[in-house]
Design an enzyme around this catalytic site. Structure first.
Site, short mmCIF file in Angstrom:
data_model
loop_
_atom_site.label_atom_id
_atom_site.label_comp_id
_atom_site.label_asym_id
_atom_site.label_seq_id
_atom_site.Cartn_x
_atom_site.Cartn_y
_atom_site.Cartn_z
N ASP A 1 10.93 15.68 53.84
CA ASP A 1 10.92 17.14 53.88
C ASP A 1 11.03 17.64 52.46
OD1 ASP A 1 13.87 18.22 53.22
OD2 ASP A 1 14.02 16.31 54.27
N ASP B 1 19.98 19.29 60.09
CA ASP B 1 20.95 18.62 59.23
C ASP B 1 22.05 19.61 58.88
OD1 ASP B 1 20.13 20.20 57.08
OD2 ASP B 1 19.68 18.52 55.75
#
Ligand SMILES: [Zn+2]
Length: 406
Positions: free
Chosen positions: A254, A93
Site C-alpha cells: 500500500d 490497520d
C-alpha cells in the site's frame, strides 16, 4: 500483486465548476463527492487500507473524519461507507505512524478486533509499534533497547490478536505485523508470527529503507518463510523493484506516494507511463499565504495579482483549446510567478515549458484527463490537485498491470 490505497478521505466533487472555481450550491459533500474508485476506470487499486487512527482521530489530531463521518463509518461498515464495488477488498490497520512517539500503542486488542469485525474488513493487521532504525546485515552495531522493546510489544500484541480473534467471532483474515531493524530481526519477527499461525504478514517500518535494504530483509525472510506465507509491504511503492519483491513472497503493498506527489512533490506532479511532469502553479490569490502577506504589506497590489492570475488561467485554456502560442502562455505565467515568488525564489518556467509542449494529458486514456484537459495539469486548489493524484493512480495501476508477474 495487489495494491491498496490508504484512505485519507480524498474525494472530489464531480460538479465542481473549474471556470469560476466554485462548488455547486446544491453539493452535499457526503452524498455527492466521490472517491477515486468512483471516477476512474479501471479502478486504480485492488483495495483500500483504512487506519483506525485515521477514523477515530488520535492524540496528535491526525484524525481525518468528522464526528458524523465516523458515526456513519461505524454504522455502514467499510464497504458501504466507501461505496466499494465487490472487486475491491479492504484491509484495516491501526495507523502506527500516528502513535510513533508513544511509549506503547494506544489500543487494546479487543477494541481493534471489534473495529475490524464490526466494520466488515476483509483483513485486519495486528497492533504494532514502528521501529525507526536500520542496521545492515554486515554491520555488528547493536540495536537500541527501545527497538527490541518495540519488536517484543508488536509480537505479544500479534499473539493476543490471533488468539482472541476466533472468540470475538471475527470473520476477517488476521494479518500479523512484523517489525525489525534489519534482515535478521525482520526474519525473526516473521518466524515468530508464522509459529502463532499467521499466513499473511505485513512488514512495517520499511518506509525509510532503500530498495536494496528491503530486498536484503526479504532474502533473510526467505530462509524461514513457510510455503504459503504471503507478505504485504506497508507504505512501500517501488514499481521498479516490484517484480523482485514478488519473487520473495510479496503479494501486496500500500502507498499514497503517487497520489501525494501530485501536490506535494516539487517537480514530479503529473505522471505518465515513462515520465513525469511539473504541474503549472497558478495559486489562488486569496488562498496563497505568501501572496497574501505580500499584498498586506503593500509590496504587491491585489488588483494586479488578480489580473495576473486570471490572465494565466485564460491563457492556459486558450492554449489547450485554440492553440495560443506557447510563448504567450509562458509570458503570462512569468508575470504571475514573479508576483508570487518574489525576485529570489527559483523559477519553474523551464519545467512548465516542457509540460506545455508535451501536453501529456492529451494522450492520457484516463477519464479525468479526457474530461478536464489542461485543468488537471494546473497546480491549484484541492479539486484539480486531487484529480491529478487520481490520474497518477491510474498510471500506477497500468504500470503494475504491465509487469511480468501478472
Ligand atoms: Zn489522466
Amino acid at each position: 500483486m495487489k495494491f491498496y490505497f490508504p484512505d485519507s478521505q480524498d474525494l472530489v466533487s464531480p460538479t465542481y465548476d473549474f471556470i469560476n472555481d466554485e462548488y455547486s450550491p446544491y453539493r452535499v459533500r457526503q452524498r455527492d463527492d466521490v472517491y477515486a474508485h468512483q471516477v476512474v476506470t479501471p479502478i486504480p487499486y485492488d483495495g483500500i487500507l483504512v487506519s483506525k487512527a485515521v477514523v477515530d482521530g488520535s492524540m496528535n489530531g491526525a484524525g481525518k473524519y468528522s464526528a458524523p463521518q465516523r458515526e456513519r463509518f461505524y454504522r455502514l461498515g467499510v464497504k458501504n461507507f466507501f461505496r466499494l464495488p465487490e472487486t475491491c477488498s479492504t484491509i484495516g490497520d491501526c495507523g502506527a505512524f500516528n502513535y510513533i512517539d508513544e511509549e506503547r500503542p494506544p489500543y487494546e486488542v479487543d477494541e481493534v478486533l471489534d473495529f475490524y469485525g464490526r466494520c466488515g474488513f476483509d483483513a485486519g493487521i495486528s497492533i504494532d509499534h514502528i521501529i525507526f532504525g536500520y542496521i545492515p546485515e554486515e554491520s555488528d552495531a547493536e540495536p537500541e533497547e527501545a527497538w527490541i522493546n518495540r519488536q517484543q510489544i508488536s509480537l505479544e500484541l500479534a499473539e493476543d490478536f490471533i488468539t482472541a480473534a476466533p472468540a470475538s467471532g471475527a470473520r476477517f483474515e488476521p494479518v500479523g505485523a512484523a517489525q525489525g531493524w534489519g534482515p535478521r530481526s525482520y526474519a525473526h519477527s516473521v518466524q515468530e508470527l508464522q509459529k502463532m499461525g499467521y499466513r499473511r504478514i505485513a512488514l512495517g517500518g520499511m518506509v525509510p529503507l532503500k530498495s536494496h535494504e528491503i530486498l536484503a530483509c526479504l532474502r533473510a525472510i526467505d530462509a524461514i518463510r513457510a510455503p504459503g506465507t504471503q507478505l504485504h509491504l506497508l507504505g512501500i511503492n517501488r514499481v521498479d523493484s516490484m517484480e523482485q519483491f514478488a519473487r520473495h513472497g510479496v503479494t501486496s503493498f500500500d502507498s499514497t506516494s503517487v497520489f501525494r506527489q501530485a501536490f506535494m512533490d516539487d517537480r514530479n506532479n503529473y505522471h505518465t507511463a515513462t515520465d513525469s511532469y511539473t504541474a503549472i502553479r497558478v495559486p489562488q490569490v486569496d488562498g496563497n499565504p505568501a501572496l497574501k502577506r505580500l499584498i498586506l504589506s503593500g509590496s504587491v497590489s491585489q488588483a494586479q495579482a488578480i489580473t495576473a492570475e486570471r490572465t494565466c488561467l485564460r491563457a492556459l485554456r486558450e492554449f489547450d483549446h485554440e492553440g495560443t502560442p506557447l510563448e504567450d502562455v509562458l509570458a503570462a505565467l512569468e508575470t504571475y510567478e514573479s508576483l508570487v515568488l518574489g525576485p529570489k525564489k527559483k523559477s519553474y518556467l523551464s519545467y512548465y515549458e516542457r509540460t506545455l509542449s508535451d501536453a501529456p494529458w492529451r494522450a492520457c486514456p484516463c477519464a479525468l484527463c479526457g474530461t478536464h484537459g489542461i485543468e488537471i495539469a494546473i497546480f491549484r486548489g484541492t479539486e484539480r490537485n486531487k484529480r491529478r493524484g487520481f490520474h497518477n493512480l491510474t498510471v500506477l495501476e497500468a504500470k503494475m498491470r504491465s509487469l511480468a508477474f501478472n
